[in-house]
Design a protein around this motif. Structure first.
Motif, short mmCIF file in Angstrom:
data_model
loop_
_atom_site.label_atom_id
_atom_site.label_comp_id
_atom_site.label_asym_id
_atom_site.label_seq_id
_atom_site.Cartn_x
_atom_site.Cartn_y
_atom_site.Cartn_z
N SER A 168 0.84 -1.20 0.00
CA SER A 168 0.00 0.00 0.00
C SER A 168 0.88 1.25 0.00
O SER A 168 2.10 1.18 0.17
CB SER A 168 -0.92 0.00 1.21
N GLY A 169 0.23 2.39 -0.20
CA GLY A 169 0.96 3.62 -0.46
C GLY A 169 1.91 4.07 0.63
O GLY A 169 2.92 4.72 0.34
N ASN A 170 1.60 3.74 1.87
CA ASN A 170 2.46 4.21 2.96
C ASN A 170 3.44 3.14 3.43
O ASN A 170 4.11 3.33 4.45
CB ASN A 170 1.60 4.67 4.14
N GLU A 171 3.52 2.04 2.72
CA GLU A 171 4.42 0.97 3.15
C GLU A 171 5.78 1.10 2.48
O GLU A 171 5.89 1.21 1.26
CB GLU A 171 3.81 -0.41 2.84
N TYR A 172 6.80 1.07 3.30
CA TYR A 172 8.17 1.09 2.83
C TYR A 172 8.64 -0.34 2.60
O TYR A 172 8.16 -1.29 3.25
CB TYR A 172 9.07 1.74 3.87
N VAL A 173 9.62 -0.48 1.74
CA VAL A 173 10.29 -1.77 1.54
C VAL A 173 11.60 -1.73 2.31
O VAL A 173 12.43 -0.83 2.10
CB VAL A 173 10.56 -2.05 0.04
N TYR A 174 11.76 -2.67 3.22
CA TYR A 174 12.98 -2.78 4.01
C TYR A 174 13.71 -4.07 3.64
O TYR A 174 13.08 -5.08 3.33
CB TYR A 174 12.64 -2.88 5.50
N TRP A 175 15.02 -4.00 3.75
CA TRP A 175 15.83 -5.21 3.60
C TRP A 175 16.72 -5.36 4.83
O TRP A 175 17.37 -4.39 5.25
CB TRP A 175 16.69 -5.16 2.34
N TYR A 176 16.72 -6.57 5.36
CA TYR A 176 17.62 -6.95 6.42
C TYR A 176 18.34 -8.23 6.00
O TYR A 176 17.87 -8.95 5.10
CB TYR A 176 16.84 -7.25 7.73
N ARG A 177 19.44 -8.51 6.65
CA ARG A 177 20.08 -9.80 6.42
C ARG A 177 20.53 -10.38 7.75
O ARG A 177 20.75 -9.66 8.73
CB ARG A 177 21.28 -9.67 5.48
N GLN A 178 20.64 -11.72 7.75
CA GLN A 178 21.07 -12.41 8.95
C GLN A 178 22.18 -13.38 8.57
O GLN A 178 21.95 -14.36 7.85
CB GLN A 178 19.91 -13.17 9.61
N ILE A 179 23.36 -13.03 9.02
CA ILE A 179 24.51 -13.90 8.84
C ILE A 179 24.45 -14.95 9.94
O ILE A 179 24.05 -14.67 11.06
CB ILE A 179 25.81 -13.09 8.90
N THR B 105 27.38 -13.94 2.39
CA THR B 105 26.56 -15.15 2.52
C THR B 105 25.68 -15.02 3.76
O THR B 105 26.19 -14.84 4.87
CB THR B 105 27.44 -16.40 2.62
N ALA B 106 24.36 -15.07 3.55
CA ALA B 106 23.42 -14.79 4.63
C ALA B 106 22.01 -15.06 4.14
O ALA B 106 21.78 -15.34 2.96
CB ALA B 106 23.53 -13.33 5.07
N VAL B 107 21.05 -14.95 5.06
CA VAL B 107 19.64 -14.95 4.68
C VAL B 107 19.20 -13.49 4.58
O VAL B 107 19.44 -12.71 5.50
CB VAL B 107 18.78 -15.70 5.72
N TYR B 108 18.58 -13.15 3.47
CA TYR B 108 18.15 -11.78 3.20
C TYR B 108 16.63 -11.69 3.28
O TYR B 108 15.93 -12.46 2.63
CB TYR B 108 18.65 -11.33 1.83
N TYR B 109 16.16 -10.76 4.08
CA TYR B 109 14.73 -10.61 4.31
C TYR B 109 14.23 -9.31 3.68
O TYR B 109 14.80 -8.24 3.91
CB TYR B 109 14.42 -10.54 5.81
N CYS B 110 13.16 -9.43 2.93
CA CYS B 110 12.47 -8.27 2.35
C CYS B 110 11.17 -8.08 3.13
O CYS B 110 10.39 -9.03 3.29
CB CYS B 110 12.19 -8.54 0.88
N ILE B 111 10.93 -6.88 3.62
CA ILE B 111 9.77 -6.63 4.48
C ILE B 111 9.07 -5.36 4.00
O ILE B 111 9.73 -4.36 3.73
CB ILE B 111 10.21 -6.43 5.94
N ALA B 112 7.75 -5.44 3.90
CA ALA B 112 6.95 -4.24 3.61
C ALA B 112 6.29 -3.80 4.91
O ALA B 112 5.61 -4.59 5.56
CB ALA B 112 5.89 -4.55 2.55
N ARG B 113 6.50 -2.57 5.28
CA ARG B 113 6.00 -2.08 6.57
C ARG B 113 5.56 -0.63 6.44
O ARG B 113 6.23 0.18 5.83
CB ARG B 113 7.10 -2.20 7.63
N GLY B 114 4.42 -0.33 7.02
CA GLY B 114 3.91 1.02 7.01
C GLY B 114 4.73 1.94 7.89
O GLY B 114 5.52 1.49 8.72
#
Lengths: 113, 111
Positions: B28-39, B83-92
């Protein structure tokens, strides 16, 4: 200086015991969180605290209780530990402004025997 | 928060660019896309976030499609330490909203 520090790193205990995990952040953030990462590696939020007020509680059993003596600390108390509580617990903090960046601690691996 | 879908795993050769896709068709319009990673064995680490425009920082670039239904995280010169797990998150952007971590993409950078 570590931004978000949690202790202990490893915790091995027997079923039925009560234990605590401590978390401190030196970032001046307003909000702190506890996440649980289970054996399948899913990260799930348990609690968040802002200015000593609980603002999120995601259907966590009441055996788990967060305690925040001040803005820089959010400790996790667990009563009557069960086998299923074995997991890695991560503390995190964020500024609490809306557009957030989470800063995580290095995790506490809890093993309940 | 919008659901995101990512490939389960990807490989990338060391020194090459790693392009990690993420679909968020219900964003939705107010949701940002965030990326995190976990080594492995560490806490997740913030990488980058964006709303509409492409973003770049010292770690990565984030390319968001014009319709905002998908995005790509680019690590320009992948190293073994990526080398890691990469997480994509949409959050308002409303205060108090959760970060919902999915299973992410396991990126393996190969020598």
């Amino acid at each position: 200086d570590t931004a978000v520090s949690q202790t202990p790193k490893y915790l091995v205990t027997q079923m039925g015991n009560d234990k605590s995990i401590k978390c401190e952040q030196n970032l001046g953030h307003d909000t702190m969180y506890w996440y649980k990462q289970d054996s399948k590696k899913f990260l799930k939020i348990m609690f968040s605290y802002n200015n000593k007020e609980l603002i999120i509680n995601e259907t966590v059993p009441n055996r788990f209780s967060p305690k925040s003596p001040d803005k820089a600390h959010l400790n996790l108390h667990i009563n009557s530990l069960e086998l299923g509580d074995s997991a890695v617990y991560f503390c995190a903090s964020s500024p609490g402004t809306g557009i957030e960046k989470l800063f995580f601690g290095s995790g506490t691996q809890l093993s309940v025997l | 928060d919008a659901k995101t879908t990512q490939p389960t795993s990807m490989d990338c050769a060391e020194g090459r660019a790693a392009n990690l896709p993420c679909n968020h068709s219900t964003i939705s319009g107010n949701e940002y896309v965030y990326w995190y990673r976990q080594i492995h064995s560490q806490g997740p680490q913030y990488i980058i976030h964006g709303l509409k425009n492409n973003e770049t920082n010292e770690m990565a670039s984030l390319i968001i499609t014009e319709d905002r239904k998908s995005s790509t995280l680019i690590l320009p010169h992948a190293t073994l330490r990526d080398t890691a797990v990469y997480y994509c998150i949409a959050r308002g952007d409303n205060y108090g909203q959760n970060f919902v971590f999915g299973p992410g993409t396991r990126l393996s950078v190969l020598p």
